[in-house]
Write a protein that holds these residues in place. Structure first.
Motif, mmCIF file in Angstrom:
data_model
loop_
_atom_site.group_PDB
_atom_site.id
_atom_site.type_symbol
_atom_site.label_atom_id
_atom_site.label_comp_id
_atom_site.label_asym_id
_atom_site.label_seq_id
_atom_site.Cartn_x
_atom_site.Cartn_y
_atom_site.Cartn_z
ATOM 1 N N ALA A 124 0.826 -1.211 0.000
ATOM 2 C CA ALA A 124 0.000 0.000 0.000
ATOM 3 C C ALA A 124 0.854 1.254 0.000
ATOM 4 N N LEU A 125 1.907 1.270 0.824
ATOM 5 C CA LEU A 125 2.767 2.453 0.902
ATOM 6 C C LEU A 125 3.504 2.668 -0.414
ATOM 7 N N TYR A 126 3.983 1.599 -1.018
ATOM 8 C CA TYR A 126 4.683 1.695 -2.299
ATOM 9 C C TYR A 126 3.767 2.306 -3.361
ATOM 10 N N ALA A 127 2.509 1.900 -3.373
ATOM 11 C CA ALA A 127 1.554 2.414 -4.359
ATOM 12 C C ALA A 127 1.187 3.871 -4.079
ATOM 13 N N ILE A 128 0.896 4.189 -2.829
ATOM 14 C CA ILE A 128 0.494 5.552 -2.463
ATOM 15 C C ILE A 128 1.600 6.540 -2.787
ATOM 16 N N GLU A 129 2.843 6.182 -2.494
ATOM 17 C CA GLU A 129 3.965 7.088 -2.740
ATOM 18 C C GLU A 129 4.194 7.346 -4.225
ATOM 19 N N ARG A 130 3.564 6.562 -5.084
ATOM 20 C CA ARG A 130 3.648 6.772 -6.527
ATOM 21 C C ARG A 130 2.369 7.371 -7.092
ATOM 22 N N GLY A 131 1.554 7.930 -6.187
ATOM 23 C CA GLY A 131 0.370 8.664 -6.614
ATOM 24 C C GLY A 131 -0.787 7.795 -7.054
ATOM 25 N N LEU A 132 -0.838 6.550 -6.582
ATOM 26 C CA LEU A 132 -1.908 5.629 -6.962
ATOM 27 C C LEU A 132 -2.952 5.539 -5.866
ATOM 28 N N HIS A 133 -4.212 5.465 -6.264
ATOM 29 C CA HIS A 133 -5.289 5.231 -5.314
ATOM 30 C C HIS A 133 -5.211 3.781 -4.845
ATOM 31 N N VAL A 134 -5.581 3.527 -3.590
ATOM 32 C CA VAL A 134 -5.415 2.189 -3.012
ATOM 33 C C VAL A 134 -6.681 1.737 -2.300
ATOM 34 N N LEU A 135 -7.076 0.509 -2.592
ATOM 35 C CA LEU A 135 -8.083 -0.211 -1.807
ATOM 36 C C LEU A 135 -7.377 -1.415 -1.219
ATOM 37 N N VAL A 136 -7.328 -1.505 0.108
ATOM 38 C CA VAL A 136 -6.632 -2.607 0.767
ATOM 39 C C VAL A 136 -7.630 -3.393 1.603
ATOM 40 N N THR A 137 -7.527 -4.703 1.541
ATOM 41 C CA THR A 137 -8.432 -5.527 2.325
ATOM 42 C C THR A 137 -8.150 -5.364 3.816
ATOM 43 N N LYS A 138 -9.104 -5.760 4.606
ATOM 44 C CA LYS A 138 -8.915 -5.691 6.050
ATOM 45 C C LYS A 138 -8.056 -6.889 6.507
ATOM 46 N N PRO A 139 -7.292 -6.759 7.592
ATOM 47 C CA PRO A 139 -6.975 -5.511 8.278
ATOM 48 C C PRO A 139 -6.037 -4.686 7.423
ATOM 49 N N ALA A 140 -6.237 -3.368 7.417
ATOM 50 C CA ALA A 140 -5.397 -2.512 6.577
ATOM 51 C C ALA A 140 -3.926 -2.769 6.865
ATOM 52 N N THR A 141 -3.576 -2.793 8.135
ATOM 53 C CA THR A 141 -2.226 -3.124 8.578
ATOM 54 C C THR A 141 -2.335 -3.914 9.874
ATOM 55 N N GLN A 142 -1.248 -4.527 10.287
ATOM 56 C CA GLN A 142 -1.233 -5.239 11.558
ATOM 57 C C GLN A 142 -0.785 -4.354 12.705
ATOM 58 N N LEU A 143 -0.066 -3.295 12.383
ATOM 59 C CA LEU A 143 0.446 -2.384 13.407
ATOM 60 C C LEU A 143 -0.246 -1.033 13.298
ATOM 61 N N LEU A 144 -0.622 -0.467 14.444
ATOM 62 C CA LEU A 144 -1.243 0.852 14.457
ATOM 63 C C LEU A 144 -0.292 1.901 13.885
ATOM 64 N N SER A 145 0.988 1.771 14.159
ATOM 65 C CA SER A 145 1.957 2.744 13.632
ATOM 66 C C SER A 145 1.965 2.733 12.105
ATOM 67 N N HIS A 146 1.839 1.559 11.506
ATOM 68 C CA HIS A 146 1.783 1.467 10.046
ATOM 69 C C HIS A 146 0.501 2.086 9.508
ATOM 70 N N HIS A 147 -0.599 1.871 10.204
ATOM 71 C CA HIS A 147 -1.873 2.461 9.788
ATOM 72 C C HIS A 147 -1.749 3.988 9.782
ATOM 73 N N ASN A 148 -1.163 4.535 10.836
ATOM 74 C CA ASN A 148 -0.966 5.988 10.909
ATOM 75 C C ASN A 148 -0.079 6.488 9.773
ATOM 76 N N THR A 149 0.917 5.703 9.407
ATOM 77 C CA THR A 149 1.794 6.083 8.294
ATOM 78 C C THR A 149 1.018 6.155 6.983
#
Length: 419
Positions: A124-149
């Protein structure tokens, strides 16, 4: 009038939810022809989507996947084009093939991620940083810190980032949310969700290694509870408990740390009253009986100051009995696979379909300048910002199991953190 251009999209993940194909062949679950690819093929037929790609780790799977899709989608529904560009190509095996696939995309295109839980964040981060819209299945991330990122990255790059919490689009759940808002202060929530032991065979490659049953299943109802309680209460503490012994035994032989059933007990504090506190119990299991007539047992109970709500989404008053397989309770409200009277796909009203279509519509609208990504944070849609408490609870539950202690949740400025 502003033109809404067709959206190019990349599907990350080639498994059951994307294609209906698993490591052992065609799925035997209620998703025999998948959800993601089928929905995108139909959205292409309807003129909303154009070029489609699909990326996995093992390129040797693609001939079987293509044959499966040709037979069970193109061969069943009229006017259904099931072509897609594959990654990795030429039968290669490459765990980072998603990078090559994403690198050839243009800003404003979309990436849909249905891969093992531990891989959601880097993709997800790799895609977002290249200006791409992202739909990610649940759980979005396993770590709250990653979710905040991801929240920060989506805002920085001005892209839509949704989490595929399709339960929000179930008409029963959304109606229950509206009714819960009239019942006053929250008191108690109890949720149960399970799948049969056969899922341990489907998910053996990652079960207990990369994720657990709480992340995989409880994320559904934890998100529904967080959604219902927006503006009513916030979670403050999580204590977890687990049952073991089935997944690690014959014939499943999962890794020793695999839990069978996980329960999270969560304290909730009213945001409107110091004296009102609630409790919630979220339980998930992948060791349910094999022939229970349902793939996912799922029910929850909500009690508040002025009333309660009881939802059973496994038994919807619609069952079919077949000599060979026995009785099964059917849920066409999720994905309707039977064709229309004209022979076309007819599942556009299913909430599994809607959750993907809403993301496609949002991405196209932002690309056309009709809306901004921030607009969707102010709606009830499951954006990355609107789902942060779900990840907070799941992450806290995992820490509680591993460290055998309660875990606190609190807000530090505008960011949720764990204690």
């Amino acid at each position: 009038m502003t033109e809404l251009k067709k959206l190019n999209a990349l599907m990350c993940g080639t498994g059951e939810y994307t294609t209906g194909w698993t490591g052992s062949g065609a799925s035997t679950s209620d998703k025999k022809i998948g959800v993601i690819a089928l929905t995108l093929f139909d959205l292409r037929r309807l003129g909303k989507v154009d070029h489609l790609g699909m990326v996995g780790v093992n390129g040797q799977k693609f001939p079987a996947i293509r044959s499966h899709l040709e037979k069970n989608i193109a061969g069943v529904y009229k006017d259904m084009d099931v072509t897609f560009e594959e990654f990795p190509k030429n039968g290669e095996i490459n765990a980072e093939s998603y990078k090559k696939a994403i690198d050839q995309m243009k800003p404003g295109e979309a990436v849909i991620i249905f891969t093992p839980d531990s891989t959601h964040f880097p993709i997800a981060l790799y895609a977002i940083e290249r200006g791409l819209h992202v739909l990610v299945t649940k759980p979005a991330t396993q770590l709250l810190s990653h979710h905040n990122t991801l929240i920060d990255a989506a805002r920085k790059h001005n892209v839509v980032c949704f989490v595929e919490h399709h339960k929000r689009y179930d008409p029963v759940y959304s109606d229950a949310k509206t009714k819960a808002a009239t019942l006053g202060e929250f008191n108690f929530f109890n949720a149960w969700m399970s799948q049969p032991k056969s899922q341990l065979e489907t998910f053996r490659a990652w079960a207990g290694k990369d994720s657990d049953i709480s992340y995989y299943l409880s994320s559904h109802h934890i998100d529904i509870c967080c959604w219902i309680l927006q503006g009513i209460a916030v979670p403050t503490r999580v204590v977890a408990s687990a049952a073991t012994g089935i997944a690690t035994s014959e014939p499943y032989n999962c890794v020793p740390q695999t839990e069978d059933t996980i329960t999270l007990l969560v304290d909730w504090q009213s945001t409107r009253s110091r004296t009102h506190r609630g409790t919630a119990v979220y339980t998930a299991s992948w060791t349910a009986p094999l022939k229970a007539g349902i793939h996912s047992a799922q029910h929850w109970y909500y009690m508040a100051e002025k009333g309660d709500i009881n939802v059973d989404q496994a038994h919807r008053g619609y069952d079919v009995t077949v000599d060979d397989t026995g009785k099964a309770w059917i849920n066409p409200f999720y994905m309707k696979y039977s064709p229309s009277e004209t022979g076309h796909f007819d599942g556009q009203r299913g909430y599994g379909y809607i959750s993907i279509a809403k993301f496609v519509d949002a991405a196209r609208s932002v690309n056309a300048g009709l809306t901004t990504p921030a607009y969707y944070d102010d709606t009830g849609l499951s954006t990355i910002a609107n789902t942060v408490l779900t990840t907070a609870i799941l992450n806290a539950g995992r820490i509680s199991l591993d460290e055998k202690r309660p875990v606190g949740i609190k807000k530090d400025g505008d960011r949720w953190i764990l204690e």
